[in-house]
Design an enzyme around this catalytic site. Structure first.
Site, mmCIF file in Angstrom:
data_model
loop_
_atom_site.group_PDB
_atom_site.id
_atom_site.type_symbol
_atom_site.label_atom_id
_atom_site.label_comp_id
_atom_site.label_asym_id
_atom_site.label_seq_id
_atom_site.Cartn_x
_atom_site.Cartn_y
_atom_site.Cartn_z
ATOM 1 N N ASP A 42 0.832 -1.199 0.000
ATOM 2 C CA ASP A 42 0.000 0.000 0.000
ATOM 3 C C ASP A 42 0.869 1.252 0.000
ATOM 4 O O ASP A 42 0.351 2.371 -0.109
ATOM 5 C CB ASP A 42 -1.004 0.001 1.151
ATOM 6 C CG ASP A 42 -0.357 0.033 2.528
ATOM 7 O OD1 ASP A 42 0.879 -0.070 2.619
ATOM 8 O OD2 ASP A 42 -1.097 0.167 3.523
ATOM 9 N N SER A 43 2.185 1.063 0.066
ATOM 10 C CA SER A 43 3.123 2.169 -0.138
ATOM 11 C C SER A 43 2.973 2.780 -1.520
ATOM 12 O O SER A 43 3.539 3.854 -1.792
ATOM 13 C CB SER A 43 4.567 1.697 0.068
ATOM 14 O OG SER A 43 4.821 0.485 -0.633
ATOM 15 N N ASP A 81 -0.878 -6.172 -0.246
ATOM 16 C CA ASP A 81 -1.102 -5.492 1.025
ATOM 17 C C ASP A 81 -2.590 -5.206 1.211
ATOM 18 O O ASP A 81 -3.273 -4.818 0.252
ATOM 19 C CB ASP A 81 -0.355 -4.156 1.014
ATOM 20 C CG ASP A 81 0.536 -3.976 2.223
ATOM 21 O OD1 ASP A 81 0.347 -4.684 3.224
ATOM 22 O OD2 ASP A 81 1.418 -3.102 2.172
ATOM 23 N N LYS A 111 -0.931 -9.480 2.892
ATOM 24 C CA LYS A 111 -0.168 -9.012 4.053
ATOM 25 C C LYS A 111 -1.062 -8.139 4.916
ATOM 26 O O LYS A 111 -1.772 -7.266 4.400
ATOM 27 C CB LYS A 111 1.070 -8.214 3.643
ATOM 28 C CG LYS A 111 1.905 -7.763 4.861
ATOM 29 C CD LYS A 111 3.194 -7.089 4.446
ATOM 30 C CE LYS A 111 2.992 -5.674 3.945
ATOM 31 N NZ LYS A 111 2.475 -4.766 5.010
ATOM 32 N N GLU A 113 -1.169 -5.541 8.280
ATOM 33 C CA GLU A 113 -0.530 -4.802 9.365
ATOM 34 C C GLU A 113 -1.225 -5.249 10.648
ATOM 35 O O GLU A 113 -2.433 -5.058 10.813
ATOM 36 C CB GLU A 113 -0.654 -3.299 9.144
ATOM 37 C CG GLU A 113 0.200 -2.813 7.982
ATOM 38 C CD GLU A 113 0.406 -1.308 7.986
ATOM 39 O OE1 GLU A 113 0.028 -0.640 8.974
ATOM 40 O OE2 GLU A 113 0.962 -0.787 6.992
ATOM 41 N N GLU A 180 9.342 -4.376 10.726
ATOM 42 C CA GLU A 180 9.757 -3.084 10.184
ATOM 43 C C GLU A 180 10.235 -2.144 11.275
ATOM 44 O O GLU A 180 9.543 -1.935 12.278
ATOM 45 C CB GLU A 180 8.603 -2.426 9.413
ATOM 46 C CG GLU A 180 8.995 -1.074 8.803
ATOM 47 C CD GLU A 180 7.970 -0.515 7.837
ATOM 48 O OE1 GLU A 180 8.206 0.600 7.328
ATOM 49 O OE2 GLU A 180 6.949 -1.196 7.581
#
Length: 270
Positions: A42-43, A81, A111, A113, A180
Site C-alpha cells: 500500500d506504499s 497489502d 499481508k 498490518e 519493520e
C-alpha cells in the site's frame, strides 16, 4: 514459482528476497532478477498515487495494481497489502476484501498490518485458504497514532508485546512475518523464537529475509529512510533523459529523418 510452503521452509535455511512493485513493467524486471516475493505494498499511495501517507489507498486501488503485477509475474510469489480499514472492522468484510486479492487480482497471499485484532482474523483467513503474511513493528497505517514513523520495540514492554504478537500470528497460521523499523537485537530474538521466516526492513541482518520499497532500492525516490540502501540512481537517469528530450524537441533535433515516414502516394494530395 515458490509457494507459501516454500517460503516458510526457507526459515533459517537461505535468505529470502522481497521487493515491492506496483505496475507491470517494474514487476517484470523484479521477477526477472529472481526475487522470491513481490509485495504490492500500500506504499503505492506514496510512490505512485501522490499521497503523503498510505491511508487513502483503497481496496480497488490494491486490486488494480496487484492485477497489473500478477499479469506479468511468472516466478515470484505475489503478495497484496491490505489497505487501511479494509480489515479488522467487520470479519465478513475483512474476509471479502482479502479474498478479492486472490479471486480478482491473482495474488497468492495477503499481508496484514497486525495487532491483537488480527490474530483471530489470520486464523480465519488461513482456514479459508487465504495465506497471510503478518507485519509487526512500524505499521505505517498507524501514522496518526504514532505522530510519524518512529522506531518500534525500543523498550522492554514494547519489545515483549511485539514478540508475543509474532508468536500469536505464527500460531494462527501466518506463513511469514515482516518486521519493520525495530532494533536488530529484537528482530534477532523474534527470528529465533519463530518457526516461520522473518523478513526485515530496517530490522538488521538477522532476519530470514529482507524487503525494500523498489523506488528506494533503484534510487527513484526523492527521499529514502535511513535503513534503505540505493543500489542505483534511476532518478538521475530519468532526469537526464527527460531534459535531453525537451532540448531535442525545442531545438528541432527530434524527430529526425529516421524517426519519420513519408508516403509518396500522397504527394499529389494537396
Amino acid at each position: 514459482m515458490p509457494t507459501v510452503r516454500d517460503i516458510r521452509a526457507k526459515a533459517g535455511e537461505e535468505p529470502i528476497t522481497m521487493l515491492t512493485a506496483y505496475d507491470a513493467p517494474t514487476a517484470a524486471l523484479v521477477d526477472q532478477a529472481g526475487v522470491d516475493i513481490i509485495l504490492v505494498g500500500d506504499s503505492l499511495g506514496n510512490t505512485s498515487l501522490g499521497y503523503d501517507t498510505t491511508l487513502p489507498v483503497t481496496v480497488d486501488d490494491m486490486v488494480r495494481h496487484t492485477s497489473a503485477v500478477a499479469r506479468t509475474t511468472e516466478d515470484a510469489l505475489v503478495v497484496a497489502d491490505m489497505p487501511f480499514l479494509s480489515i479488522g472492522v467487520d470479519e465478513s468484510e475483512s474476509v471479502e476484501n482479502a479474498g478479492r486479492m486472490l479471486k480478482e487480482a491473482d495474488a497468492h497471499a495477503v499481508k496484514l498490518e497486525c495487532g491483537p485484532h488480527t490474530v483471530e482474523l489470520t486464523e480465519k483467513l488461513v482456514q479459508l485458504g487465504i495465506p497471510v503474511m503478518a507485519h509487526l513493528g512500524l505499521t505505517p497505517q498507524h501514522v496518526n497514532q504514532y505522530g510519524g514513523y518512529p522506531r518500534q520495540g525500543t523498550d522492554r514492554e514494547a519489545a515483549e508485546r511485539i514478540l508475543d504478537l509474532a508468536e500469536a500470528h505464527a500460531d494462527a497460521g501466518a506463513f511469514s512475518l515482516v518486521l519493520e523499523h525495530v532494533p536488530s537485537n529484537l528482530a534477532k530474538e523474534v527470528t529465533e523464537a519463530l518457526d516461520i521466516p522473518t523478513i526485515g526492513i530496517g530490522a538488521g541482518p538477522d532476519c530470514d529475509g529482507q524487503v525494500l520499497v523498489v523506488d528506494d532500492a533503484v534510487g527513484l525516490s526523492e527521499w529514502s529512510p535511513s535503513f534503505a540502501k540505493q543500489f542505483g540512481n534511476v532518478r538521475e537517469e530519468m532526469e537526464s533523459a527527460i531534459d535531453d528530450y525537451v532540448t531535442a524537441v525545442e531545438s528541432g533535433e527530434f524527430p529526425a529523418e529516421e524517426h519519420s515516414y513519408e508516403e509518396h502516394d500522397l504527394d499529389e494530395l494537396y
